[in-house]
Scaffold this motif. Structure first.
Motif, PDB file in Angstrom:
ATOM      1  N   THR A   1     -15.350 -36.290  20.846  1.00  0.00           N
ATOM      2  CA  THR A   1     -16.088 -35.248  21.548  1.00  0.00           C
ATOM      3  C   THR A   1     -16.495 -34.192  20.523  1.00  0.00           C
ATOM      4  O   THR A   1     -15.668 -33.758  19.719  1.00  0.00           O
ATOM      5  CB  THR A   1     -15.228 -34.609  22.649  1.00  0.00           C
ATOM      6  OG1 THR A   1     -14.809 -35.644  23.541  1.00  0.00           O
ATOM      7  CG2 THR A   1     -16.014 -33.574  23.421  1.00  0.00           C
ATOM      8  N   LEU A   2     -17.762 -33.804  20.559  1.00  0.00           N
ATOM      9  CA  LEU A   2     -18.276 -32.812  19.617  1.00  0.00           C
ATOM     10  C   LEU A   2     -18.848 -31.614  20.346  1.00  0.00           C
ATOM     11  O   LEU A   2     -19.421 -31.739  21.422  1.00  0.00           O
ATOM     12  CB  LEU A   2     -19.389 -33.424  18.755  1.00  0.00           C
ATOM     13  CG  LEU A   2     -19.005 -34.625  17.902  1.00  0.00           C
ATOM     14  CD1 LEU A   2     -20.224 -35.140  17.167  1.00  0.00           C
ATOM     15  CD2 LEU A   2     -17.902 -34.261  16.933  1.00  0.00           C
ATOM     16  N   ARG A   3     -18.704 -30.459  19.718  1.00  0.00           N
ATOM     17  CA  ARG A   3     -19.282 -29.231  20.242  1.00  0.00           C
ATOM     18  C   ARG A   3     -20.766 -29.213  19.871  1.00  0.00           C
ATOM     19  O   ARG A   3     -21.137 -29.501  18.742  1.00  0.00           O
ATOM     20  CB  ARG A   3     -18.573 -28.025  19.615  1.00  0.00           C
ATOM     21  CG  ARG A   3     -18.941 -26.707  20.219  1.00  0.00           C
ATOM     22  CD  ARG A   3     -18.081 -25.575  19.657  1.00  0.00           C
ATOM     23  NE  ARG A   3     -16.672 -25.912  19.578  1.00  0.00           N
ATOM     24  CZ  ARG A   3     -15.806 -25.853  20.594  1.00  0.00           C
ATOM     25  NH1 ARG A   3     -16.224 -25.458  21.775  1.00  0.00           N
ATOM     26  NH2 ARG A   3     -14.543 -26.170  20.434  1.00  0.00           N
ATOM     27  N   LEU A   4     -21.603 -28.875  20.836  1.00  0.00           N
ATOM     28  CA  LEU A   4     -23.044 -28.855  20.609  1.00  0.00           C
ATOM     29  C   LEU A   4     -23.479 -27.556  19.935  1.00  0.00           C
ATOM     30  O   LEU A   4     -22.974 -26.488  20.251  1.00  0.00           O
ATOM     31  CB  LEU A   4     -23.784 -28.985  21.942  1.00  0.00           C
ATOM     32  CG  LEU A   4     -23.580 -30.287  22.702  1.00  0.00           C
ATOM     33  CD1 LEU A   4     -24.269 -30.215  24.059  1.00  0.00           C
ATOM     34  CD2 LEU A   4     -24.119 -31.457  21.905  1.00  0.00           C
ATOM     35  N   SER A   5     -24.418 -27.685  19.011  1.00  0.00           N
ATOM     36  CA  SER A   5     -25.046 -26.514  18.413  1.00  0.00           C
ATOM     37  C   SER A   5     -26.551 -26.758  18.407  1.00  0.00           C
ATOM     38  O   SER A   5     -26.997 -27.899  18.248  1.00  0.00           O
ATOM     39  CB  SER A   5     -24.524 -26.267  17.001  1.00  0.00           C
ATOM     40  OG  SER A   5     -24.841 -27.359  16.170  1.00  0.00           O
ATOM     41  N   PRO A   6     -27.347 -25.716  18.606  1.00  0.00           N
ATOM     42  CA  PRO A   6     -28.799 -25.904  18.682  1.00  0.00           C
ATOM     43  C   PRO A   6     -29.375 -26.542  17.414  1.00  0.00           C
ATOM     44  O   PRO A   6     -28.912 -26.291  16.309  1.00  0.00           O
ATOM     45  CB  PRO A   6     -29.323 -24.481  18.864  1.00  0.00           C
ATOM     46  CG  PRO A   6     -28.182 -23.727  19.467  1.00  0.00           C
ATOM     47  CD  PRO A   6     -26.959 -24.331  18.846  1.00  0.00           C
TER      48      PRO A   6
ATOM     49  N   ASP B   1     -15.567 -22.016  25.760  1.00  0.00           N
ATOM     50  CA  ASP B   1     -16.184 -23.003  24.876  1.00  0.00           C
ATOM     51  C   ASP B   1     -17.647 -23.199  25.237  1.00  0.00           C
ATOM     52  O   ASP B   1     -18.058 -23.005  26.362  1.00  0.00           O
ATOM     53  CB  ASP B   1     -15.476 -24.359  25.011  1.00  0.00           C
ATOM     54  CG  ASP B   1     -14.082 -24.338  24.446  1.00  0.00           C
ATOM     55  OD1 ASP B   1     -13.816 -23.493  23.574  1.00  0.00           O
ATOM     56  OD2 ASP B   1     -13.265 -25.166  24.877  1.00  0.00           O
ATOM     57  N   ARG B   2     -18.409 -23.625  24.247  1.00  0.00           N
ATOM     58  CA  ARG B   2     -19.769 -24.045  24.527  1.00  0.00           C
ATOM     59  C   ARG B   2     -19.698 -25.492  25.000  1.00  0.00           C
ATOM     60  O   ARG B   2     -18.654 -26.115  24.985  1.00  0.00           O
ATOM     61  CB  ARG B   2     -20.631 -23.937  23.276  1.00  0.00           C
ATOM     62  CG  ARG B   2     -20.882 -22.456  22.925  1.00  0.00           C
ATOM     63  CD  ARG B   2     -21.690 -22.358  21.717  1.00  0.00           C
ATOM     64  NE  ARG B   2     -22.873 -21.781  21.449  1.00  0.00           N
ATOM     65  CZ  ARG B   2     -23.899 -21.312  22.128  1.00  0.00           C
ATOM     66  NH1 ARG B   2     -23.994 -21.337  23.266  1.00  0.00           N
ATOM     67  NH2 ARG B   2     -24.924 -20.808  21.673  1.00  0.00           N
ATOM     68  N   GLN B   3     -20.810 -26.056  25.395  1.00  0.00           N
ATOM     69  CA  GLN B   3     -20.824 -27.411  25.940  1.00  0.00           C
ATOM     70  C   GLN B   3     -20.452 -28.442  24.882  1.00  0.00           C
ATOM     71  O   GLN B   3     -20.713 -28.266  23.702  1.00  0.00           O
ATOM     72  CB  GLN B   3     -22.196 -27.706  26.520  1.00  0.00           C
ATOM     73  CG  GLN B   3     -22.500 -26.829  27.713  1.00  0.00           C
ATOM     74  CD  GLN B   3     -23.913 -27.024  28.227  1.00  0.00           C
ATOM     75  OE1 GLN B   3     -24.726 -27.651  27.596  1.00  0.00           O
ATOM     76  NE2 GLN B   3     -24.174 -26.480  29.390  1.00  0.00           N
ATOM     77  N   LEU B   4     -19.854 -29.522  25.359  1.00  0.00           N
ATOM     78  CA  LEU B   4     -19.410 -30.616  24.493  1.00  0.00           C
ATOM     79  C   LEU B   4     -20.164 -31.883  24.859  1.00  0.00           C
ATOM     80  O   LEU B   4     -20.622 -32.036  25.988  1.00  0.00           O
ATOM     81  CB  LEU B   4     -17.909 -30.851  24.664  1.00  0.00           C
ATOM     82  CG  LEU B   4     -16.997 -29.651  24.403  1.00  0.00           C
ATOM     83  CD1 LEU B   4     -15.567 -29.996  24.779  1.00  0.00           C
ATOM     84  CD2 LEU B   4     -17.077 -29.236  22.951  1.00  0.00           C
ATOM     85  N   VAL B   5     -20.265 -32.819  23.911  1.00  0.00           N
ATOM     86  CA  VAL B   5     -20.893 -34.111  24.166  1.00  0.00           C
ATOM     87  C   VAL B   5     -19.941 -35.202  23.674  1.00  0.00           C
ATOM     88  O   VAL B   5     -19.301 -35.060  22.636  1.00  0.00           O
ATOM     89  CB  VAL B   5     -22.279 -34.231  23.483  1.00  0.00           C
ATOM     90  CG1 VAL B   5     -22.179 -34.166  21.969  1.00  0.00           C
ATOM     91  CG2 VAL B   5     -22.980 -35.506  23.904  1.00  0.00           C
ATOM     92  N   GLU B   6     -19.826 -36.246  24.476  1.00  0.00           N
ATOM     93  CA  GLU B   6     -19.001 -37.381  24.070  1.00  0.00           C
ATOM     94  C   GLU B   6     -19.847 -38.318  23.220  1.00  0.00           C
ATOM     95  O   GLU B   6     -20.972 -38.647  23.575  1.00  0.00           O
ATOM     96  CB  GLU B   6     -18.464 -38.142  25.278  1.00  0.00           C
ATOM     97  CG  GLU B   6     -17.546 -39.270  24.869  1.00  0.00           C
ATOM     98  CD  GLU B   6     -16.924 -39.971  26.045  1.00  0.00           C
ATOM     99  OE1 GLU B   6     -15.736 -40.314  25.935  1.00  0.00           O
ATOM    100  OE2 GLU B   6     -17.618 -40.192  27.042  1.00  0.00           O
TER     101      GLU B   6
END
Length: 125
Positions: A94-99, A54-59
């Motif tokens: 929690t969401l997956r980060l995208s540039p 997985d790529r990084q996640l943010v709460e």
């Protein structure tokens, strides 16, 4: 005892809570605000996959203040205008980060729950 203070023009003021019948929340809708991520946050996404691939996640968290004290049962989270999650109290996901530059907002799911909303912007590199 007199007013507790004066404004910059010398006019005496009283807090609304000290004036009978003038509640700080009378007639004001609740406000739903994103409390995490903080406005202006910048996240770096690793180009290397984690162990799970997985790529990084943010709460993401939201809070409700003001109003008549009744909390919405659930809120919907919208990221860049697209619904990405629904959460009951304590309003978190929690969401997956995208540039890119992003804006996230939480709104009550029920149309009966009037609320002002305060979005937050953050950046992912």
């Amino acid at each position: 005892p007199g007013a507790p203070g004066r404004d910059p023009f010398g006019v005496a003021w009283y807090p609304r809570s000290a004036v009978h019948g003038c509640s700080a929340t009378a007639g004001e809708p609740a406000e739903i605000a994103i409390t995490s991520p903080a406005a202006g946050s910048v996240y770096l996404v690793s180009s290397k996959p984690t162990n799970a691939g997985d790529r990084q996640l943010v709460e993401v968290r939201a809070s409700v203040t003001g109003g008549d004290g009744a909390l919405p049962r659930t809120v919907d989270f919208f990221l860049d205008g697209r619904k990405v999650a629904r959460s009951a109290w304590p309003y978190a996901t929690t969401l997956r980060l995208s540039p890119g530059e992003h804006e996230i907002v939480a709104v009550p799911t029920s149309p009966r729950s009037a609320a002002r909303v305060r979005p937050t912007r953050f950046t992912v590199w």
